[in-house]
Design a protein around this motif. Structure first.
Motif: not given
Length: 103
Positions: A66-71
């Motif tokens: 998700n966005v948080d994991y990838l960031a």
């Protein structure tokens, strides 16, 4: 006054357009299951795209990414964001650095 197109030319143009559409159609097949190797090669031979709906649903990445994991995991990574005629364009989200390199 519109020019008159002879029937033979009209038919030839229609045949050309029909053949072009058959070879370069914009339809993308949607499959409900993974194609067999033979079915896959038929798509490849025709250079025809297709989508297999739900094919990746059991992949761990579907739940994890998700966005948080990838960031978090990609924070310092150079990420290509576009391919241009002159090369690749990249950006680094954390530092804000960006640039281009010839590929």
């Amino acid at each position: 006054m519109a020019a008159h197109i002879p029937p033979t030319v009209d038919k030839a143009l229609l045949d050309l357009l029909t053949t072009y559409q058959e070879l370069n159609g914009s339809q993308i097949d949607e499959l409900d299951e993974t194609p067999s190797p033979l079915e896959f090669m038929r798509y490849v031979a025709k250079n025809q795209p297709f989508v297999v709906r739900g094919a990746a649903s059991a992949w761990p990445a579907v739940q994890l990414w998700n966005v948080d994991y990838l960031a978090k995991v990609m924070a310092d990574a150079l990420v290509k964001v576009a391919i241009t005629p002159s090369g690749s364009v990249w950006t680094n989200r954390r530092s804000g650095r960006h640039g281009a390199e010839k590929t």
